[in-house]
Design a protein around this motif. Structure first.
Motif, short mmCIF file in Angstrom:
data_model
loop_
_atom_site.label_atom_id
_atom_site.label_comp_id
_atom_site.label_asym_id
_atom_site.label_seq_id
_atom_site.Cartn_x
_atom_site.Cartn_y
_atom_site.Cartn_z
N TYR A 308 0.84 -1.20 0.00
CA TYR A 308 0.00 0.00 0.00
C TYR A 308 0.87 1.25 0.00
O TYR A 308 2.06 1.22 0.34
CB TYR A 308 -0.91 0.01 1.22
N GLY A 309 0.27 2.38 -0.38
CA GLY A 309 0.94 3.66 -0.29
C GLY A 309 0.86 4.20 1.13
O GLY A 309 0.36 3.56 2.05
N TRP A 310 1.34 5.43 1.29
CA TRP A 310 1.32 6.07 2.61
C TRP A 310 -0.11 6.36 3.05
O TRP A 310 -1.05 6.41 2.24
CB TRP A 310 2.07 7.40 2.56
N GLY A 311 -0.24 6.62 4.33
CA GLY A 311 -1.51 7.11 4.85
C GLY A 311 -1.70 8.58 4.52
O GLY A 311 -0.77 9.28 4.10
N THR A 312 -2.91 9.05 4.70
CA THR A 312 -3.26 10.44 4.43
C THR A 312 -3.95 11.02 5.66
O THR A 312 -4.85 10.40 6.23
CB THR A 312 -4.21 10.54 3.22
N PHE A 313 -3.52 12.20 6.06
CA PHE A 313 -4.10 12.90 7.20
C PHE A 313 -4.71 14.19 6.67
O PHE A 313 -4.01 15.01 6.06
CB PHE A 313 -3.02 13.20 8.23
N LYS A 314 -6.00 14.36 6.87
CA LYS A 314 -6.74 15.46 6.25
C LYS A 314 -7.38 16.35 7.32
O LYS A 314 -7.81 15.88 8.37
CB LYS A 314 -7.81 14.88 5.33
N VAL A 315 -7.43 17.64 7.01
CA VAL A 315 -8.07 18.61 7.89
C VAL A 315 -8.98 19.51 7.06
O VAL A 315 -8.62 19.93 5.95
CB VAL A 315 -7.05 19.47 8.66
N ASP A 316 -10.17 19.80 7.59
CA ASP A 316 -11.08 20.78 6.99
C ASP A 316 -11.25 21.93 7.97
O ASP A 316 -11.36 21.72 9.19
CB ASP A 316 -12.46 20.16 6.72
N TRP A 317 -11.31 23.15 7.43
CA TRP A 317 -11.53 24.33 8.26
C TRP A 317 -12.69 25.17 7.72
O TRP A 317 -12.85 25.30 6.50
CB TRP A 317 -10.30 25.24 8.28
N ALA A 400 -4.48 9.24 19.91
CA ALA A 400 -3.48 9.89 20.77
C ALA A 400 -2.68 10.96 20.03
O ALA A 400 -1.96 11.75 20.66
CB ALA A 400 -2.53 8.84 21.34
N HIS A 401 -2.78 11.00 18.70
CA HIS A 401 -1.93 11.89 17.91
C HIS A 401 -2.71 12.89 17.06
O HIS A 401 -2.13 13.91 16.64
CB HIS A 401 -1.05 11.06 16.97
N ALA A 402 -3.97 12.61 16.74
CA ALA A 402 -4.66 13.34 15.67
C ALA A 402 -4.73 14.85 15.94
O ALA A 402 -4.34 15.65 15.08
CB ALA A 402 -6.06 12.76 15.47
N GLU A 403 -5.21 15.26 17.09
CA GLU A 403 -5.37 16.69 17.34
C GLU A 403 -4.02 17.39 17.40
O GLU A 403 -3.86 18.51 16.90
CB GLU A 403 -6.15 16.91 18.64
N ARG A 404 -3.02 16.72 17.97
CA ARG A 404 -1.70 17.33 18.06
C ARG A 404 -1.07 17.51 16.68
O ARG A 404 -0.46 18.54 16.39
CB ARG A 404 -0.81 16.47 18.96
N PHE A 405 -1.25 16.51 15.81
CA PHE A 405 -0.69 16.66 14.45
C PHE A 405 -1.47 17.72 13.67
O PHE A 405 -0.89 18.46 12.87
CB PHE A 405 -0.70 15.33 13.72
N ARG A 428 -12.20 20.25 11.41
CA ARG A 428 -12.46 18.82 11.49
C ARG A 428 -11.18 18.07 11.11
O ARG A 428 -10.56 18.37 10.09
CB ARG A 428 -13.58 18.38 10.56
N VAL A 429 -10.83 17.09 11.92
CA VAL A 429 -9.62 16.30 11.72
C VAL A 429 -10.02 14.91 11.23
O VAL A 429 -10.91 14.27 11.82
CB VAL A 429 -8.82 16.21 13.03
N VAL A 430 -9.36 14.43 10.18
CA VAL A 430 -9.66 13.13 9.59
C VAL A 430 -8.35 12.35 9.49
O VAL A 430 -7.48 12.68 8.68
CB VAL A 430 -10.31 13.26 8.19
N SER A 431 -8.20 11.31 10.30
CA SER A 431 -6.98 10.50 10.31
C SER A 431 -7.06 9.42 9.24
O SER A 431 -8.13 9.17 8.67
CB SER A 431 -6.80 9.86 11.68
N PRO A 432 -5.95 8.72 8.96
CA PRO A 432 -6.02 7.58 8.04
C PRO A 432 -7.05 6.54 8.45
O PRO A 432 -7.74 5.97 7.59
CB PRO A 432 -4.59 7.02 8.08
N ALA A 433 -7.17 6.30 9.74
CA ALA A 433 -8.17 5.33 10.21
C ALA A 433 -9.58 5.82 9.91
O ALA A 433 -10.47 5.03 9.55
CB ALA A 433 -7.99 5.09 11.71
N ASP A 434 -9.81 7.12 10.02
CA ASP A 434 -11.13 7.67 9.71
C ASP A 434 -11.44 7.53 8.22
O ASP A 434 -12.58 7.24 7.83
CB ASP A 434 -11.20 9.15 10.10
#
Length: 505
Positions: A308-317, A400-405, A428-434
């Motif tokens: 698989y490729g890398w994970g993606t961490f997304k934020v909406d404002w 444990a990491h999402a809001e801090r990142f 809104r924070v969207v982690s790879p797991a989300d």
């Protein structure tokens, strides 16, 4: 209701494109979508922060969509799809105030591309690409090997294209440009996937995203990315096809070596009288939906160890005003890419590959409301951004990491746009797991349908010799981004798979 002739598993853009092509050919098509409320997969829009702010769930900018052979063949404008464009397609600023831009206006781009010499070189590249694009895109996107469009590149253009694609992104940029602002553009755009600046044969995706920003541009669909899905569904229904949501396929029923039906969660069985096309991940199809006992052992092992490729961490404002970029031209850009230099991009790549959360993350920042004011209330703006990260963070728990990142991302933008944090009304924070929970195809937050390394492409995508949409099971086809040509909202994986179905029928 009688059994459909074709079942399509998954209503993402590739699944819907395949369904449209097959329904247009006169076949009875049923699309089964697991999402309980809507089709589209990651190609959707929602009011995710505050009322009136429309955010794209996944894909948000579409350099392929206006010039993809699939979408050119499908009359989506007749079903409501309308494109908007910002004055600048992509801006690449750094904290030192330097910037390079990509735009369909080549004069403006040349005047703002790191230096006058680099601007002149970029204009030359853009004009070359505009000449070869009508042949190059079909050669790259159609079923491999696409010999007929490739012939249009002969005798000299194909040699120049090959010389481009055979380099790493960093080597290509250093060969072409002298300023750091210009040199960070191509390797930065390659990081839309899991291709780093020094990766072997890694320049291709960065070059294509750079060049297409100067031809078709980074278009934004009016009303949100979901408008593309709505147009595809409208076209499918026009040709008699249908979509059923809340229909999760649990298995493909195989009899005598042929795919004949699917079983849904809950036990319902639906028969396909002619073929089944799967818009799922390759490992989900070849190992979960199909009993692995029916597959060659080599295929099973490959799917169990799929890259698989890398994970993606997304934020909406939701913002109470535009982003206050320090470099003014960024305020007109559809997309802003935050990557300070080649060395900064190398460091980011090493951290992501090493399982670390980057401390100065490379960002793809989408300003959809610059060209499409319907995305936010008057005077306000919706903002969208992502970074590439390990699929699993240190310690294994994104909670444990999402809001801090996300705070790190806010600070990154603040460094380029002082006063940004003061304009945030909601986040809104969207982690790879989300992302994976939202769309099972986005395994570990991988947006690319598996790794985009060169040895995962062409005849190796997803596995040799099944690289032409057929699978080891008769009448079963893979039409997702896990097949050639891979990631991007261009519909070509589904389009090519549908053409293969029609050829076999």
């Amino acid at each position: 209701m009688s059994d459909p002739e074709i079942i399509v598993i998954g209503a993402g853009p590739n699944g819907l494109t395949a369904a449209c092509v097959l329904a247009r050919a006169g076949l009875d098509v049923l699309v089964l979508e697991a999402h309980p409320e809507r089709p589209g997969g990651a190609l959707a829009s929602e009011q995710a922060t505050l009322p009136g702010f429309v955010h794209d769930v996944g894909a948000a900018f579409f350099p392929f969509a206006q010039i993809s052979p699939a979408f050119l063949d499908l009359p989506l404008a007749e079903h409501g799809l309308r494109w908007t464009f910002a004055p600048v397609d992509s801006a690449h600023p750094a904290p030192d105030g330097s910037v390079a831009i990509l735009a369909r206006d080549h004069d403006r781009m040349a005047a703002c591309f790191g230096s006058p010499e680099d601007g002149a070189k970029m204009r030359e590249i853009a004009e070359f690409h505009r000449r070869v694009e009508p042949h190059l895109l079909p050669a790259m996107l159609e079923t491999f090997p696409a010999i007929r469009p490739a012939l249009g590149l002969l005798p000299f253009a194909i040699l120049r294209v090959a010389a481009i694609f055979l380099r790493s992104g960093a080597r290509l940029s250093k060969a072409w440009f002298r300023s750091e602002a210009a040199r960070r553009v191509i390797p930065g755009l390659a990081l839309h996937t899991d291709v780093g600046p020094d990766d072997t044969f890694g320049s291709g995706i960065g070059y294509m995203l750079t060049a297409m920003a100067t031809s078709g541009g980074y278009g934004v669909p009016a009303g949100g990315a979901g408008s593309i899905t709505a147009a595809l569904v409208g076209l499918l229904e026009h040709h008699g096809g249908r979509v059923r949501v809340g229909a999760r396929v649990e298995s493909v029923e195989v009899r005598g070596g042929r795919a004949e039906a699917v079983t849904l969660a809950g036990g319902e069985s639906i028969r396909a009288t002619k073929a089944i096309v799967s818009d799922t991940s390759a490992p989900a199809l070849l190992g979960r939906l199909v009993d692995e006992k029916l597959l060659p052992g080599r295929v099973v092992r490959k799917m169990q160890n799929f890259a698989y490729g890398w994970g993606t961490f997304k934020v909406d404002w939701a913002l109470d005003g535009p982003v206050p970029w320090a470099v003014d031209v960024c305020r007109e850009a559809a997309v802003v890419h935050a990557g300070d230099s080649l060395e900064d991009l190398r460091r980011f790549t090493a951290q992501a590959r090493g399982g670390q959360l980057p401390d100065n993350p490379y960002l793809v920042i989408g300003q959809q409301s610059v060209s499409d004011p319907s995305r936010a209330p008057a005077g306000k703006h919706a903002l969208w951004a992502y970074s590439r990260v390990p699929s699993v963070p240190p310690g294994g728990d994104w909670a444990a990491h999402a809001e801090r990142f996300a705070d790190t991302i806010d600070a990154r933008i603040e460094g380029l746009a002082p006063g940004f944090r003061e304009r945030i009304s909601a986040r809104r924070v969207v982690s790879p797991a989300d992302l994976e929970a939202m769309d099972a195809n986005l395994v570990g937050g991988d947006l690319g349908g598996g790794s985009n390394a060169w040895y995962r492409q062409l005849v190796f995508r997803p596995i040799f010799p099944w690289f032409r949409y057929r699978t080891p099971i008769k009448a079963l086809y893979l039409g997702s981004s896990y097949a050639h040509p891979g990631a991007g909202v261009h519909g070509m994986c589904g389009y090519n798979a549908a053409k293969m179905v029609l050829r076999d029928l």
